[in-house]
Design an enzyme around this catalytic site. Structure first.
Site, short mmCIF file in Angstrom:
data_model
loop_
_atom_site.label_atom_id
_atom_site.label_comp_id
_atom_site.label_asym_id
_atom_site.label_seq_id
_atom_site.Cartn_x
_atom_site.Cartn_y
_atom_site.Cartn_z
N HIS A 52 0.65 -12.46 -1.58
CA HIS A 52 1.77 -13.09 -0.88
C HIS A 52 2.02 -14.39 -1.65
O HIS A 52 1.10 -14.92 -2.28
CB HIS A 52 1.42 -13.40 0.57
CG HIS A 52 1.24 -12.17 1.40
ND1 HIS A 52 0.04 -11.82 1.96
CD2 HIS A 52 2.12 -11.20 1.76
CE1 HIS A 52 0.18 -10.68 2.62
NE2 HIS A 52 1.43 -10.28 2.51
N ASP A 55 -0.56 -16.77 -0.82
CA ASP A 55 -1.92 -16.48 -1.30
C ASP A 55 -2.11 -17.21 -2.63
O ASP A 55 -3.19 -17.70 -2.94
CB ASP A 55 -2.14 -14.97 -1.54
CG ASP A 55 -2.13 -14.15 -0.26
OD1 ASP A 55 -2.66 -14.64 0.76
OD2 ASP A 55 -1.59 -13.02 -0.28
C1 XUL Z 1 1.93 -5.20 7.03
C2 XUL Z 1 1.55 -4.91 5.67
C3 XUL Z 1 1.48 -6.08 4.76
C4 XUL Z 1 2.23 -5.90 3.50
C5 XUL Z 1 2.23 -7.07 2.58
O1 XUL Z 1 1.80 -4.14 7.88
O2 XUL Z 1 1.25 -3.79 5.33
O3 XUL Z 1 0.15 -6.28 4.42
O4 XUL Z 1 1.63 -4.85 2.81
O5 XUL Z 1 3.02 -8.09 3.03
#
Ligand code: XUL
Ligand code: MN
Length: 349
Positions: A52, A55
Site C-alpha cells: 500500500h 506501507d
Molecule cells: C481487501 C484486500 C486488500 C487488497 C489490497 O479485502 O484484499 O488486501 O488486496 O489493498
C-alpha cells in the site's frame, strides 16, 4: 507447455504478517518491523513485495512531496538489498477521514480530490519502487444504504479517477481488484466482469486490467477459476490474490486451498494452462495468519500457501491429459469427476 515449478514467482504484502487483531479483539502478537518482514521474504520462498502507499511511506498524509519521494527511495534501496522487487503499490483510500464516504465516489468534492491526489502520489511512489502496477481495491466505493449514492455517477467517477491516473503517467497500469462487499454493504465494482467493463470505459483500456482474489470471487458467489478464465479471455489477468474462503461470511483470507482443495486445484490449473506468470505476473497470496498462532509461527500461512500451490501444480501437470480428453469427448463427466477426485486424493484410480 507445462511450466516448471521454478518459473512461478510469488509475492505478498507486509499486511500479511500481522498482529492478529480482529473487530472483536485487540492484537495478540508483537508487531514485526517492516525491515524485519522484508528479511522473511526469501526465506519463505517469495520474490515480490506488494505495497500500500503507506506501507512504503507511513503517515503519508503528513508528509511533503519531497519527503514522500525520499522515503520511497530508501524503501527501494532496502528492497534491492534483499534482492526483492516491488510488484505493485495500492493507494489506501479507506483509512483517512477524507475517505469515510469512499474515495473517488465520495459525495464530497474535496474528498474526491483528496483521493485523486493521493492516487497520483501512489503512482510516484510506484515509479521509484520500480513498478508500473497500481492496484485499486475499491474498499469504500459503494454504499451502506442504496439511496446515498447514484449508481451511474459512482461508476463514472471511478472512470474519471482512473483516467486522471492514466494521464498522470503514460506508462502506469491500473489493476482493479473487485470485491462485492465489506467494508461496504454493496461495492460499485463487485466482480471482474464489472472491472473489465469499467476498463473499456477508460481512455486507454490497454492499461487497465484486473487482480482476482479467490475470496472476493467466492463472496460474490462465483468460482475463482471461472473468474480467472474470464479475465484471461480479455488478456487482463495481471495479478492474483490467492487464498480461501468458507462461503458467504466475512472475508477470511484463509491459507490457499485450506477450505476447498478442488477449487484451489482449478485455480492453479487455469493459471498453468494459460502460462500465467510468463509476462512477469506474480502469484500473490493475500492470506492471513490465524489469531491463535503464536508470534514465532505467525508466517507459516505464507510458506504453506505457496507450498500448496506447488503441490497442486504437480497435480495439474501429472493429470493424464489424453484420458481427460477422451472422457470429455465421450461426455462421460461422471467418470471425469471420479478421475479428478482420485487424482487429488492420490488413491488408486
Ligand atoms: C481487501 C484486500 C486488500 C487488497 C489490497 O479485502 O484484499 O488486501 O488486496 O489493498
Ligand atoms: Mn486482496
Amino acid at each position: 507447455m507445462a511450466q516448471s515449478k521454478g518459473t512461478y514467482r510469488f509475492s505478498f504484502g507486509p499486511w500479511n504478517i500481522d498482529e492478529g487483531a480482529d473487530p472483536f479483539g485487540p492484537p495478540v502478537r508483537e508487531p514485526i518491523a517492516f525491515s524485519k518482514k522484508l528479511k522473511e521474504y526469501k526465506t519463505l520462498g517469495f520474490d515480490g513485495v506488494q505495497f500500500h502507499d503507506d506501507d512504503a511511506v507511513p503517515d503519508i498524509d503528513s508528509k511533503s512531496g519531497g519527503e514522500i519521494l525520499a522515503e520511497a527511495k530508501n524503501v527501494k534501496e532496502m528492497l534491492s538489498g534483499e534482492g526483492l522487487e516491488a510488484e505493485f503499490v495500492a493507494p489506501r483510500l479507506w483509512f483517512a477521514p477524507e475517505t469515510i464516504d469512499g474515495g473517488y465516489t465520495s459525495n464530497d468534492a474535496a474528498c474526491r480530490q483528496y483521493a485523486i491526489e493521493r492516487s497520483k502520489a501512489c503512482i510516484d511512489i510506484a515509479n521509484i519502487l520500480g513498478t508500473d502496477r497500481i492496484v485499486l481495491w475499491l474498499a469504500r466505493e459503494g454504499t451502506y444504504i442504496r439511496e446515498s449514492k447514484d449508481a451511474r455517477v459512482a461508476v463514472e467517477r471511478i472512470r474519471d479517477a482512473i483516467n486522471a491516473m492514466l494521464a498522470h503517467d503514460p506508462k502506469v497500469r491500473i489493476l482493479i481488484e473487485p470485491k462485492p462487499n465489506e467494508p461496504v454493504d454493496s461495492g460499485v465494482i463487485p466482480t471482474i466482469g464489472h472491472a473489465i467493463g469499467l476498463a473499456y470505459m477508460c481512455n486507454d483500456p490497454s492499461r487497465v486490467g484486473g487482480l482476482i482474489e479467490s475470496a472476493h470471487s467466492i463472496l460474490a458467489g462465483l468460482d475463482p477459476s471461472d473468474d480467472m478464465g474470464y479475465a484471461l479471455a480479455h488478456d487482463k489477468l495481471w495479478s492474483v490474490h490467492l487464498n480461501d474462503q468458507g462461503g458467504l461470511k466475512f472475508d477470511q483470507d484463509k491459507s490457499f486451498g485450506s477450505y476447498n482443495l478442488r477449487r484451489a486445484f482449478n485455480q492453479v490449473r487455469i493459471l498453468e494452462a494459460y502460462a500465467y506468470g510468463q509476462k512477469g505476473e506474480y502469484v500473490g497470496l493475500d492470506v492471513k495468519a490465524m489469531r491463535t498462532q503464536k508470534l514465532e509461527v505467525s508466517t507459516k500461512h505464507l510458506a504453506n500457501s505457496r507450498q500448496t500451490f506447488l503441490y497442486l501444480l504437480d497435480k495439474v501437470t501429472s493429470l493424464d491429459k489424453d484420458f481427460e480428453e477422451r472422457l470429455i469427448n465421450e461426455r462421460d463427466y461422471e467418470e471425469l469427476d471420479r478421475y479428478i477426485l482420485c487424482h487429488l486424493m492420490g488413491t488408486q484410480y
